[in-house]
Scaffold this motif. Structure first.
Motif, PDB file in Angstrom:
ATOM      1  N   HIS A   1      58.648  33.676  37.259  1.00  0.00           N
ATOM      2  CA  HIS A   1      59.046  33.908  38.645  1.00  0.00           C
ATOM      3  C   HIS A   1      60.410  33.260  38.870  1.00  0.00           C
ATOM      4  N   PRO A   2      61.366  33.955  39.522  1.00  0.00           N
ATOM      5  CA  PRO A   2      62.724  33.428  39.641  1.00  0.00           C
ATOM      6  C   PRO A   2      62.851  32.113  40.404  1.00  0.00           C
ATOM      7  N   VAL A   3      61.909  31.793  41.288  1.00  0.00           N
ATOM      8  CA  VAL A   3      61.993  30.545  42.048  1.00  0.00           C
ATOM      9  C   VAL A   3      61.110  29.472  41.415  1.00  0.00           C
ATOM     10  N   SER A   4      59.830  29.779  41.225  1.00  0.00           N
ATOM     11  CA  SER A   4      58.892  28.774  40.721  1.00  0.00           C
ATOM     12  C   SER A   4      58.977  28.580  39.212  1.00  0.00           C
ATOM     13  N   GLN A   5      59.514  29.580  38.498  1.00  0.00           N
ATOM     14  CA  GLN A   5      59.597  29.581  37.034  1.00  0.00           C
ATOM     15  C   GLN A   5      58.220  29.579  36.365  1.00  0.00           C
ATOM     16  N   VAL A   6      57.190  29.995  37.117  1.00  0.00           N
ATOM     17  CA  VAL A   6      55.829  30.063  36.591  1.00  0.00           C
ATOM     18  C   VAL A   6      55.599  31.440  35.965  1.00  0.00           C
ATOM     19  N   VAL A   7      54.956  31.444  34.795  1.00  0.00           N
ATOM     20  CA  VAL A   7      54.536  32.670  34.125  1.00  0.00           C
ATOM     21  C   VAL A   7      53.069  32.874  34.466  1.00  0.00           C
ATOM     22  N   THR A   8      52.685  34.102  34.838  1.00  0.00           N
ATOM     23  CA  THR A   8      51.305  34.329  35.267  1.00  0.00           C
ATOM     24  C   THR A   8      50.675  35.532  34.584  1.00  0.00           C
ATOM     25  N   THR A   9      49.407  35.353  34.197  1.00  0.00           N
ATOM     26  CA  THR A   9      48.574  36.484  33.821  1.00  0.00           C
ATOM     27  C   THR A   9      47.805  36.881  35.073  1.00  0.00           C
ATOM     28  N   LEU A  10      47.185  38.057  35.040  1.00  0.00           N
ATOM     29  CA  LEU A  10      46.369  38.531  36.154  1.00  0.00           C
ATOM     30  C   LEU A  10      44.963  38.804  35.648  1.00  0.00           C
ATOM     31  N   THR A  11      43.967  38.315  36.375  1.00  0.00           N
ATOM     32  CA  THR A  11      42.584  38.561  35.976  1.00  0.00           C
ATOM     33  C   THR A  11      42.261  40.038  36.161  1.00  0.00           C
ATOM     34  N   ASN A  12      41.333  40.524  35.332  1.00  0.00           N
ATOM     35  CA  ASN A  12      40.945  41.933  35.446  1.00  0.00           C
ATOM     36  C   ASN A  12      39.436  42.098  35.517  1.00  0.00           C
ATOM     37  N   GLY A  13      38.776  41.138  36.122  1.00  0.00           N
ATOM     38  CA  GLY A  13      37.359  41.267  36.421  1.00  0.00           C
ATOM     39  C   GLY A  13      36.468  40.696  35.347  1.00  0.00           C
ATOM     40  N   PRO A  14      35.175  40.871  35.505  1.00  0.00           N
ATOM     41  CA  PRO A  14      34.539  41.620  36.587  1.00  0.00           C
ATOM     42  C   PRO A  14      34.384  40.831  37.888  1.00  0.00           C
ATOM     43  N   ASP A  15      34.486  39.509  37.829  1.00  0.00           N
ATOM     44  CA  ASP A  15      34.280  38.727  39.049  1.00  0.00           C
ATOM     45  C   ASP A  15      35.541  38.605  39.904  1.00  0.00           C
ATOM     46  N   LEU A  16      36.684  38.553  39.261  1.00  0.00           N
ATOM     47  CA  LEU A  16      37.944  38.401  39.983  1.00  0.00           C
ATOM     48  C   LEU A  16      38.930  39.454  39.514  1.00  0.00           C
ATOM     49  N   TRP A  17      39.564  40.130  40.455  1.00  0.00           N
ATOM     50  CA  TRP A  17      40.565  41.142  40.132  1.00  0.00           C
ATOM     51  C   TRP A  17      41.909  40.706  40.692  1.00  0.00           C
ATOM     52  N   GLY A  18      42.911  40.642  39.837  1.00  0.00           N
ATOM     53  CA  GLY A  18      44.276  40.409  40.290  1.00  0.00           C
ATOM     54  C   GLY A  18      44.625  38.988  40.661  1.00  0.00           C
ATOM     55  N   GLU A  19      43.790  38.021  40.299  1.00  0.00           N
ATOM     56  CA  GLU A  19      44.131  36.628  40.595  1.00  0.00           C
ATOM     57  C   GLU A  19      45.178  36.147  39.599  1.00  0.00           C
ATOM     58  N   GLN A  20      46.214  35.480  40.112  1.00  0.00           N
ATOM     59  CA  GLN A  20      47.268  34.952  39.247  1.00  0.00           C
ATOM     60  C   GLN A  20      46.798  33.674  38.577  1.00  0.00           C
TER      61      GLN A  20
ATOM     62  N   ARG B   1      41.298  40.223  21.996  1.00  0.00           N
ATOM     63  CA  ARG B   1      40.927  40.866  23.265  1.00  0.00           C
ATOM     64  C   ARG B   1      41.490  42.280  23.296  1.00  0.00           C
ATOM     65  N   ALA B   2      40.945  43.090  24.196  1.00  0.00           N
ATOM     66  CA  ALA B   2      41.353  44.496  24.277  1.00  0.00           C
ATOM     67  C   ALA B   2      42.562  44.708  25.184  1.00  0.00           C
ATOM     68  N   GLU B   3      42.778  43.805  26.141  1.00  0.00           N
ATOM     69  CA  GLU B   3      43.918  43.968  27.043  1.00  0.00           C
ATOM     70  C   GLU B   3      44.297  42.651  27.686  1.00  0.00           C
ATOM     71  N   VAL B   4      45.553  42.599  28.138  1.00  0.00           N
ATOM     72  CA  VAL B   4      46.069  41.450  28.878  1.00  0.00           C
ATOM     73  C   VAL B   4      46.961  41.991  29.991  1.00  0.00           C
ATOM     74  N   ASN B   5      46.731  41.510  31.211  1.00  0.00           N
ATOM     75  CA  ASN B   5      47.538  41.885  32.372  1.00  0.00           C
ATOM     76  C   ASN B   5      48.421  40.707  32.752  1.00  0.00           C
ATOM     77  N   PHE B   6      49.678  40.998  33.101  1.00  0.00           N
ATOM     78  CA  PHE B   6      50.570  39.920  33.528  1.00  0.00           C
ATOM     79  C   PHE B   6      51.652  40.483  34.432  1.00  0.00           C
ATOM     80  N   GLN B   7      52.490  39.599  34.945  1.00  0.00           N
ATOM     81  CA  GLN B   7      53.548  39.999  35.863  1.00  0.00           C
ATOM     82  C   GLN B   7      54.916  39.775  35.245  1.00  0.00           C
TER      83      GLN B   7
ATOM     84  N   ARG C   1      47.419  47.026  26.270  1.00  0.00           N
ATOM     85  CA  ARG C   1      46.038  47.470  26.075  1.00  0.00           C
ATOM     86  C   ARG C   1      45.894  48.134  24.711  1.00  0.00           C
ATOM     87  N   ARG C   2      44.881  47.698  23.972  1.00  0.00           N
ATOM     88  CA  ARG C   2      44.612  48.268  22.657  1.00  0.00           C
ATOM     89  C   ARG C   2      43.962  49.638  22.810  1.00  0.00           C
TER      90      ARG C   2
END
Length: 196
Positions: free
Chosen positions: A34-53, A70-76, A90-91
């Protein structure tokens, strides 16, 4: 604002390959931190949480993106402090990889920056590319693009802006073998953006 996506079908990436992909993206305006915080984030893809950084170290994310366990990884990726580019590694069932970039929620100028950065990645990895789908409007979202790339006779009801497939896939597909494509080895391109 816009909708849409850009998919890049390619072979599996080792750590060096992932680093090269990220380097090209960052060189052309899509940054991992992120240009301000300089934090790198992945995003959850469930099943309990969707899109949490979830914050992650760059080196850890690079390891995750090799998809060895793993079969996939989501990030920003970030175009600016408020606009992110959702990205998924995604594989595929045949061992290949699709890198999915979400183009929704962007202004046209932001979308153009994202499309140009992704296009540079694809150009850099052209020899290993199996296929490309660019649909800025998202009208082909329901099409089984994985099936098309794997050579299945999937129905294509609407055309994306650009579709690039290997010549052998185009020759087997009922619609593509009849369509006029533009050869840009190792792919044949179809659609308005065939000259991609």
């Amino acid at each position: 604002m816009s909708d849409g996506f850009y998919y890049w079908y390619t072979g599996p990436q080792d750590r060096g390959g992932v680093e090269r992909v990220l380097h090209v993206l960052e060189t052309h305006g899509a940054h991992l931190a992120h240009p301000v915080s300089q934090v790198v984030t992945t995003l959850t893809n469930g099943p309990d949480l969707w899109g949490e950084q979830l914050p992650v170290e760059r080196a850890e994310l690079i390891g995750l993106l090799t998809l060895t366990d793993r079969a996939e990884v989501n990030f920003q990726l970030w175009l600016n402090e408020q606009t992110d580019l959702f990205t998924r590694f995604r594989r595929l069932s045949d061992g290949g990889l699709v890198v999915e970039f979400g183009l929704d929620g962007m202004w046209p100028t932001e979308q153009e920056v994202a499309v140009q950065a992704i296009s540079r990645v694809i150009d850099a990895g052209r020899n290993g590319t199996w296929g490309v789908v660019l649909d800025r409007r998202g009208i082909t979202e329901e099409t089984d693009w994985d099936g098309v790339m794997l050579g299945r006779p999937v129905e294509v009801a609407d055309w994306p802006e650009a579709l690039g497939v290997r010549p052998e896939v185009a020759a087997r597909h009922p619609l593509l073998r009849k369509a006029q494509g533009v050869s840009r080895p190792p792919l044949v391109f179809f659609g308005e953006g065939a000259g991609l």
